[in-house]
Design a protein around this motif. Structure first.
Motif, mmCIF file in Angstrom:
data_model
loop_
_atom_site.group_PDB
_atom_site.id
_atom_site.type_symbol
_atom_site.label_atom_id
_atom_site.label_comp_id
_atom_site.label_asym_id
_atom_site.label_seq_id
_atom_site.Cartn_x
_atom_site.Cartn_y
_atom_site.Cartn_z
ATOM 1 N N ASN A 16 0.853 -1.183 0.000
ATOM 2 C CA ASN A 16 0.000 0.000 0.000
ATOM 3 C C ASN A 16 0.892 1.237 0.000
ATOM 4 N N LEU A 17 1.205 1.740 -1.193
ATOM 5 C CA LEU A 17 2.099 2.883 -1.313
ATOM 6 C C LEU A 17 1.486 4.150 -0.727
ATOM 7 N N TRP A 18 0.166 4.285 -0.816
ATOM 8 C CA TRP A 18 -0.494 5.458 -0.256
ATOM 9 C C TRP A 18 -0.320 5.516 1.254
ATOM 10 N N ALA A 19 -0.366 4.363 1.907
ATOM 11 C CA ALA A 19 -0.213 4.338 3.366
ATOM 12 C C ALA A 19 1.150 4.886 3.767
ATOM 13 N N ARG A 20 2.169 4.557 2.990
ATOM 14 C CA ARG A 20 3.510 5.069 3.281
ATOM 15 C C ARG A 20 3.571 6.579 3.060
ATOM 16 N N LEU A 21 2.975 7.046 1.968
ATOM 17 C CA LEU A 21 2.982 8.480 1.692
ATOM 18 C C LEU A 21 2.227 9.275 2.751
ATOM 19 N N ARG A 22 1.181 8.675 3.305
ATOM 20 C CA ARG A 22 0.385 9.391 4.317
ATOM 21 C C ARG A 22 1.171 9.643 5.597
ATOM 22 N N THR A 23 2.259 8.906 5.814
ATOM 23 C CA THR A 23 3.073 9.145 7.011
ATOM 24 C C THR A 23 3.843 10.452 6.918
ATOM 25 N N PHE A 24 3.926 11.039 5.708
ATOM 26 C CA PHE A 24 4.702 12.263 5.509
ATOM 27 C C PHE A 24 3.847 13.522 5.469
#
Length: 271
Positions: A16-24
């Motif tokens: 889930n690439l979006w989940a990683r981006l949401r951490t930023f």
């Protein structure tokens, strides 16, 4: 005969690439969908954020409590004033009324101006569009500003007049500074709430304040809060702008924030 490769009945899940981006970022990205709608959790989070922003706009400003906390914190006895807006609803519907002092407040400040020496800095703490921002962040920011000796604001601290303003817009500081004959006015005010920040504090600096100053003649530091621009960084930027405003006798578009290269005396001579 070539061997036929069978697909696994349990394929590896797609990352889930979006989940990683949401951490930023606190921005609402990659929320997903259920049919043509948002997932329930994302929709409820949005509704909660909207409710918090709406509550912040309508929250009542407890000027008396803030003034008491300032006194107990060693910042002297601030003067409480109000704009011409008689209620929170009138303040929201009539921005012009929030830019002018009511007659009683004007008379109070004029009397003080006649009886005391003109301050170098008029420091106005105002509710703006988020009273909770002023209540939460003004005092911690002042402590940060007052903590370091040798900083531009600390050098003038004995000549700072603190005003707590109810139902105020930024421009109210111009009239306050003009009445007090202050060299500069600094307005700490609650900013318009967003869906990720219902309690952002804004800082506005205006050199030679007077009625009729425009936004182009001010400098702004926004989103001051622990999860936005932290107090130490906000204090450093304000100290830089104040130092340059005094040196160059101006504020606004002609004064740029180059505070990244500005030394912080509180960090010098420390291991």
């Amino acid at each position: 005969m070539a061997e036929i490769k069978k697909e696994s009945p349990h394929p590896e899940p797609t990352p889930n690439l979006w989940a990683r981006l949401r951490t930023f970022t606190p921005a609402r990205i990659g929320l997903g969908r259920v049919g043509g709608s948002l997932p329930t959790r994302a929709l409820l989070d949005f509704d909660l954020a909207h409710a918090r922003a709406r509550d912040a706009v309508h929250a009542t400003f407890d000027a008396e409590t803030l003034a008491r906390n300032l006194r107990e914190g060693g910042f002297g006895a601030p003067t409480i004033v109000a704009s011409q807006a008689l209620s929170r609803m009138e303040y929201l519907l009539r921005p012009d009324l929030g830019r002018a002092l009511d007659p009683a407040s004007r008379q109070r400040l004029q009397a003080q101006s006649e009886q005391t020496t003109a301050p170098t800095i008029a420091l106005v703490i105002a509710d703006g569009l988020s009273a909770i921002a002023a209540a939460r962040h003004a005092l911690p920011l002042l402590r940060q500003l007052h903590a370091g000796s040798g900083t531009p604001l600390a050098d003038h601290w004995k000549s700072v007049r603190i005003i707590v303003a109810n139902h105020a817009r930024v421009a109210l500081g111009d009239e306050i500074g003009q009445i007090l004959h202050a060299q500069v006015v600094i307005v700490l005010i609650g900013e318009r709430p967003g869906l990720t920040s219902p309690d952002s504090l804004g800082i506005y600096l205006t050199w030679a304040p007077r009625i009729g100053r425009t936004d182009a003649e001010r400098n702004c530091i926004s989103n001051v809060r622990p999860k936005g621009l932290p107090y130490p960084q906000a204090a450093k930027r304000l100290e830089y702008l104040l130092s340059e405003a005094h040196r160059r006798q101006l504020s606004g578009v002609g004064l740029k924030d180059d505070s990244e290269g500005f030394p912080d005396p509180r960090l010098e001579n420390k291991t």
